[in-house]
Write a protein that holds these residues in place. Structure first.
Motif, PDB file in Angstrom:
ATOM      1  N   SER A  22       0.864  -1.191   0.000  1.00 50.88           N
ATOM      2  CA  SER A  22       0.000   0.000   0.000  1.00 50.88           C
ATOM      3  C   SER A  22       0.896   1.235   0.000  1.00 50.88           C
ATOM      4  O   SER A  22       2.083   1.147   0.352  1.00 50.88           O
ATOM      5  N   ASN A  24       1.112   3.671   2.116  1.00 43.67           N
ATOM      6  CA  ASN A  24       1.693   3.909   3.445  1.00 43.67           C
ATOM      7  C   ASN A  24       2.783   2.908   3.780  1.00 43.67           C
ATOM      8  O   ASN A  24       3.823   3.264   4.341  1.00 43.67           O
ATOM      9  N   LYS A  25       2.564   1.645   3.428  1.00 46.15           N
ATOM     10  CA  LYS A  25       3.576   0.625   3.693  1.00 46.15           C
ATOM     11  C   LYS A  25       4.807   0.870   2.820  1.00 46.15           C
ATOM     12  O   LYS A  25       5.940   0.679   3.268  1.00 46.15           O
ATOM     13  N   ALA A  27       5.841   3.831   1.752  1.00 49.41           N
ATOM     14  CA  ALA A  27       6.536   4.984   2.329  1.00 49.41           C
ATOM     15  C   ALA A  27       7.393   4.550   3.516  1.00 49.41           C
ATOM     16  O   ALA A  27       8.540   4.983   3.668  1.00 49.41           O
ATOM     17  N   ALA A  28       6.857   3.679   4.360  1.00 48.18           N
ATOM     18  CA  ALA A  28       7.622   3.170   5.507  1.00 48.18           C
ATOM     19  C   ALA A  28       8.805   2.334   5.020  1.00 48.18           C
ATOM     20  O   ALA A  28       9.911   2.436   5.576  1.00 48.18           O
TER      21      ALA A  28
END
Length: 170
Positions: A22, A24-25, A27-28
């Motif tokens: 995803s 967000n994942k 980006a992390a």
């Protein structure tokens, strides 16, 4: 660098297909595994060199004290001990680029992706930055993937991959 999505196929990193992550994942993942050094330093003008280097560590959730300690160590390694409290407009182009290298290293990424990192620097500063990359490789065991048109920098590398029209030619 996962900043764009692949238009086909899969993208694997350490036995994981990261193309399925995803936003967000992803980006992390970037924050934990990849450091970026761009042709333009992209420092935030309202923050000091120290704060600019700390930013990825703060995003990762490191404490202020832990992030600052690591950032100061890196800025000292970059020869910027006396410049840590200066804002980007108070730094030379070479100093700004060294701050961006420190920022790329602050989270101990597995790989540094550098896109024409010395393209906007004068010859002396460019050569100093190139030597710095190889010093960091030796001292920190850091992996650098550098995209460049600079044949001098390319010749310093362990391996060269040539592209033409988006295809590997050698």
């Amino acid at each position: 660098g996962t900043l764009d999505s692949p238009d086909s196929g899969e993208l694997w990193f350490e036995n994981t297909n990261i193309a399925t992550f995803s936003p967000n994942k992803l980006a992390a993942f970037r924050n934990n595994n990849i450091g970026f050094v761009f042709q333009f330093h992209h420092l935030l003008p309202e923050f000091t060199a120290l704060e600019n280097v700390c930013m990825p560590a703060w995003i990762k959730g490191k404490s202020g004290k832990e992030a600052e300690k690591k950032a100061i160590t890196l800025l000292e390694l970059m020869g910027l001990k006396e410049r840590i409290n200066h804002k980007p407009n108070e730094l030379s182009g070479g100093e700004q680029q060294r701050v961006s290298v420190a920022r790329a290293l602050v989270n101990d990424p597995k790989i540094i992706l550098a896109d024409e990192p010395s393209g906007n620097l004068d010859t002396l500063t460019k050569n100093e930055l190139h030597r710095l990359f190889f010093t960091l490789r030796e001292e920190l065991g850091q992996t650098f993937v550098i995209v460049t048109h600079d044949t001098g920098l390319a010749e310093m590398s362990d391996r060269q991959i040539h592209l033409k029209d988006g295809k590997i030619i050698a």
